[in-house]
Design an enzyme around this catalytic site. Sequence first.
Site, PDB file in Angstrom:
ATOM      1  N   ALA A   1      30.403  24.915  35.530  1.00 44.48           N
ATOM      2  CA  ALA A   1      31.932  25.753  36.086  1.00 44.48           C
ATOM      3  C   ALA A   1      32.822  24.574  36.217  1.00 44.48           C
ATOM      4  O   ALA A   1      33.601  24.423  37.168  1.00 44.48           O
ATOM      5  CB  ALA A   1      31.157  26.047  37.563  1.00 44.48           C
TER       6      ALA A   1
ATOM      7  N   GLU B   1      49.401  32.884  30.296  1.00 39.71           N
ATOM      8  CA  GLU B   1      48.274  33.623  31.154  1.00 39.71           C
ATOM      9  C   GLU B   1      46.978  32.895  31.229  1.00 39.71           C
ATOM     10  O   GLU B   1      46.330  32.757  32.191  1.00 39.71           O
ATOM     11  CB  GLU B   1      48.263  35.320  30.916  1.00 39.71           C
ATOM     12  CG  GLU B   1      47.554  35.258  29.421  1.00 39.71           C
ATOM     13  CD  GLU B   1      47.225  36.522  29.218  1.00 39.71           C
ATOM     14  OE1 GLU B   1      47.385  37.034  28.043  1.00 39.71           O
ATOM     15  OE2 GLU B   1      46.506  37.589  29.880  1.00 39.71           O
TER      16      GLU B   1
ATOM     17  N   LYS C   1      43.938  17.603  32.746  1.00 37.03           N
ATOM     18  CA  LYS C   1      44.194  19.294  32.482  1.00 37.03           C
ATOM     19  C   LYS C   1      44.866  19.877  33.741  1.00 37.03           C
ATOM     20  O   LYS C   1      45.845  20.770  33.861  1.00 37.03           O
ATOM     21  CB  LYS C   1      43.073  19.883  32.102  1.00 37.03           C
ATOM     22  CG  LYS C   1      42.887  19.359  30.518  1.00 37.03           C
ATOM     23  CD  LYS C   1      41.616  20.415  30.200  1.00 37.03           C
ATOM     24  CE  LYS C   1      41.127  20.047  28.763  1.00 37.03           C
ATOM     25  NZ  LYS C   1      40.145  20.669  28.067  1.00 37.03           N
TER      26      LYS C   1
ATOM     27  N   GLY D   1      35.796  22.229  34.254  1.00 37.43           N
ATOM     28  CA  GLY D   1      37.173  22.598  33.816  1.00 37.43           C
ATOM     29  C   GLY D   1      37.162  23.566  32.481  1.00 37.43           C
ATOM     30  O   GLY D   1      37.923  24.405  32.202  1.00 37.43           O
TER      31      GLY D   1
ATOM     32  N   TYR E   1      29.978  18.715  21.076  1.00 30.85           N
ATOM     33  CA  TYR E   1      29.615  18.679  19.700  1.00 30.85           C
ATOM     34  C   TYR E   1      29.514  17.086  19.164  1.00 30.85           C
ATOM     35  O   TYR E   1      29.956  16.088  20.047  1.00 30.85           O
ATOM     36  CB  TYR E   1      31.121  18.986  18.684  1.00 30.85           C
ATOM     37  CG  TYR E   1      32.212  18.354  19.199  1.00 30.85           C
ATOM     38  CD1 TYR E   1      33.047  19.055  20.304  1.00 30.85           C
ATOM     39  CD2 TYR E   1      32.634  17.209  18.853  1.00 30.85           C
ATOM     40  CE1 TYR E   1      34.181  18.604  20.580  1.00 30.85           C
ATOM     41  CE2 TYR E   1      33.930  16.505  19.422  1.00 30.85           C
ATOM     42  CZ  TYR E   1      34.812  17.189  20.212  1.00 30.85           C
ATOM     43  OH  TYR E   1      35.655  16.686  20.751  1.00 30.85           O
TER      44      TYR E   1
ATOM     45  N   SER F   1      39.445  10.630  20.391  1.00 31.33           N
ATOM     46  CA  SER F   1      39.935  11.822  20.256  1.00 31.33           C
ATOM     47  C   SER F   1      40.247  12.030  18.663  1.00 31.33           C
ATOM     48  O   SER F   1      40.570  11.080  17.789  1.00 31.33           O
ATOM     49  CB  SER F   1      41.266  11.897  20.690  1.00 31.33           C
ATOM     50  OG  SER F   1      41.927  13.047  20.588  1.00 31.33           O
ATOM     51  N   LYS F   2      39.592  13.054  18.004  1.00 28.89           N
ATOM     52  CA  LYS F   2      39.998  13.714  16.737  1.00 28.89           C
ATOM     53  C   LYS F   2      41.292  14.254  16.476  1.00 28.89           C
ATOM     54  O   LYS F   2      41.573  14.716  15.351  1.00 28.89           O
ATOM     55  CB  LYS F   2      38.834  14.540  16.352  1.00 28.89           C
ATOM     56  CG  LYS F   2      37.484  13.949  16.400  1.00 28.89           C
ATOM     57  CD  LYS F   2      36.457  14.906  15.689  1.00 28.89           C
ATOM     58  CE  LYS F   2      35.010  14.590  15.968  1.00 28.89           C
ATOM     59  NZ  LYS F   2      34.235  13.537  15.184  1.00 28.89           N
ATOM     60  N   SER F   3      42.038  14.388  17.575  1.00 25.62           N
ATOM     61  CA  SER F   3      43.222  15.325  17.450  1.00 25.62           C
ATOM     62  C   SER F   3      44.138  14.752  16.313  1.00 25.62           C
ATOM     63  O   SER F   3      44.695  15.536  15.494  1.00 25.62           O
ATOM     64  CB  SER F   3      43.925  15.355  19.027  1.00 25.62           C
ATOM     65  OG  SER F   3      43.121  16.224  19.862  1.00 25.62           O
TER      66      SER F   3
HETATM   67  P1  NAP Z   1      33.549  18.954  33.898  1.00 29.13           P
HETATM   68  O1  NAP Z   1      34.775  19.575  34.425  1.00 29.13           O
HETATM   69  O2  NAP Z   1      33.482  17.369  34.157  1.00 29.13           O
HETATM   70  O3  NAP Z   1      32.318  19.670  34.238  1.00 29.13           O
HETATM   71  C1  NAP Z   1      30.954  19.235  33.937  1.00 29.13           C
HETATM   72  C2  NAP Z   1      30.183  20.245  34.268  1.00 29.13           C
HETATM   73  O4  NAP Z   1      28.665  19.795  33.813  1.00 29.13           O
HETATM   74  C3  NAP Z   1      29.915  20.632  35.838  1.00 29.13           C
HETATM   75  O5  NAP Z   1      29.794  22.208  35.624  1.00 29.13           O
HETATM   76  C4  NAP Z   1      28.771  19.868  36.215  1.00 29.13           C
HETATM   77  O6  NAP Z   1      27.922  20.398  37.048  1.00 29.13           O
HETATM   78  C5  NAP Z   1      27.870  20.287  35.032  1.00 29.13           C
HETATM   79  N1  NAP Z   1      26.811  19.089  34.645  1.00 29.13           N
HETATM   80  C6  NAP Z   1      26.955  17.794  34.258  1.00 29.13           C
HETATM   81  N2  NAP Z   1      25.784  17.225  34.004  1.00 29.13           N
HETATM   82  C7  NAP Z   1      24.790  18.109  34.230  1.00 29.13           C
HETATM   83  C8  NAP Z   1      23.409  18.112  34.084  1.00 29.13           C
HETATM   84  N3  NAP Z   1      22.676  16.978  33.754  1.00 29.13           N
HETATM   85  N4  NAP Z   1      22.746  19.264  34.426  1.00 29.13           N
HETATM   86  C9  NAP Z   1      23.418  20.456  35.003  1.00 29.13           C
HETATM   87  N5  NAP Z   1      24.733  20.253  34.972  1.00 29.13           N
HETATM   88  C10 NAP Z   1      25.535  19.452  34.481  1.00 29.13           C
HETATM   89  O7  NAP Z   1      33.729  19.120  32.341  1.00 29.13           O
HETATM   90  P2  NAP Z   1      34.316  20.030  31.163  1.00 29.13           P
HETATM   91  O8  NAP Z   1      35.817  19.670  31.020  1.00 29.13           O
HETATM   92  O9  NAP Z   1      34.067  21.312  31.898  1.00 29.13           O
HETATM   93  O10 NAP Z   1      33.598  19.770  30.002  1.00 29.13           O
HETATM   94  C11 NAP Z   1      32.254  20.318  29.931  1.00 29.13           C
HETATM   95  C12 NAP Z   1      31.805  20.076  28.447  1.00 29.13           C
HETATM   96  O11 NAP Z   1      32.699  20.942  27.493  1.00 29.13           O
HETATM   97  C13 NAP Z   1      32.096  18.612  27.806  1.00 29.13           C
HETATM   98  O12 NAP Z   1      30.678  18.368  26.984  1.00 29.13           O
HETATM   99  C14 NAP Z   1      33.196  18.675  27.081  1.00 29.13           C
HETATM  100  O13 NAP Z   1      33.135  17.679  26.071  1.00 29.13           O
HETATM  101  C15 NAP Z   1      32.994  19.873  26.450  1.00 29.13           C
HETATM  102  N6  NAP Z   1      34.041  20.501  25.955  1.00 29.13           N
HETATM  103  C16 NAP Z   1      34.383  20.813  24.468  1.00 29.13           C
HETATM  104  C17 NAP Z   1      35.674  21.476  24.111  1.00 29.13           C
HETATM  105  C18 NAP Z   1      35.659  21.892  22.585  1.00 29.13           C
HETATM  106  O14 NAP Z   1      37.016  21.982  22.252  1.00 29.13           O
HETATM  107  N7  NAP Z   1      34.693  21.876  21.902  1.00 29.13           N
HETATM  108  C19 NAP Z   1      36.757  21.776  25.068  1.00 29.13           C
HETATM  109  C20 NAP Z   1      36.617  21.263  26.398  1.00 29.13           C
HETATM  110  C21 NAP Z   1      35.541  20.739  26.846  1.00 29.13           C
HETATM  111  P3  NAP Z   1      28.371  20.202  38.763  1.00 29.13           P
HETATM  112  O15 NAP Z   1      29.590  20.825  39.221  1.00 29.13           O
HETATM  113  O16 NAP Z   1      27.322  20.477  39.680  1.00 29.13           O
HETATM  114  O17 NAP Z   1      28.827  18.531  38.698  1.00 29.13           O
END
Ligand code: NAP
Length: 269
Positions: A127, A77, A65, A129, A216, A14-16
């Site tokens: 779809a 909200e 979360k 978190g 990132y 974590s970079k926080s």
């Molecule tokens: P999550 O709840 O585990 O959801 C992962 C999602 O990715 C699901 O929809 C999953 O599909 C899909 N998936 C995983 N591998 C795949 C593949 N090879 N092909 C197609 N779909 C795939 O994760 P999350 O918390 O939503 O995070 C998602 C991304 O956002 C991560 O990279 C995380 O680091 C990033 N993020 C960034 C920030 C930021 O501040 N920049 C904040 C939050 C999250 P299924 O439902 O079919 O398994």
Amino acid sequence: MQRFAVIGNPIEHSKSPQIHSAFAAQEGIEIHYQRVLAEPDDFISTVNQLQEQGLIGLNITLPFKVLAHANCLQLNEYAQAAGAVNTLSFNQGDWQGANTDGIGLLRDLEKNIGLSLSDQRVLIIGAGGATRGIVLPLIEAGIAELCIANRSLSRAEELVSLFADRSQISACALADIKHESYDLVINATSASLSNQVPAIPAAVISSTTFCYDLAYANDDTAFMLWAKSHKAQGCSDGLGMLLEQAAESYFIWRGFRPETAALFPLLRP
Ligand code: NAP
């Protein structure tokens, strides 16, 4: 000195702490911000312990979360709409939850990158978190259409059903994405973390499409390389979203709005 923390599993990446210490320096104060590793079974007791020790604010990251959301007495909200909390404050023992991920994404897109979201057609891949947190702020920004495409269709449909009163949202499986271009394509899957690109048609990109990866890294992500190879108008990773969601958390805790611009070079040397 005021104390803050981020809790997750894993947490060492974590970079926080670096980000929030820099925000505190801008405000002219010093804070103590630590990483806390928890197991699902001891998440609640660990948070309560931190609170009893006088913690002011806590960032929540994977996989807690949703659990944090379930234990909050008050939710803003965005946390309500997302069903997930990434920012906790405490009020005489009660947990107060907010979700700043979507606001963070919007500020990065509009303020840092300079996109206008009004009337735009948006495709989100994934779809999970993170998608939950960004849907409401995107709708509030005035987008014309939002398609949420996911590997498992049921998860996209379940998410879209939470916004049943909004006519501009639809769900589909990756294989059923329309072969037509969008103004903005957001990769909200975790595929980039394993250097993969989700199986989506290149036709979603035209020369006016902007592609944004929530993930990132120090170099272009696999999704950004894919977008560039199909001549998208531009692309970005999610470092700006990370900084902006942190700035919003800091504002919730301290009432001070930090500047994020100076932090980009620090986090991506
Ligand atoms: P999550 O709840 O585990 O959801 C992962 C999602 O990715 C699901 O929809 C999953 O599909 C899909 N998936 C995983 N591998 C795949 C593949 N090879 N092909 C197609 N779909 C795939 O994760 P999350 O918390 O939503 O995070 C998602 C991304 O956002 C991560 O990279 C995380 O680091 C990033 N993020 C960034 C920030 C930021 O501040 N920049 C904040 C939050 C999250 P299924 O439902 O079919 O398994």
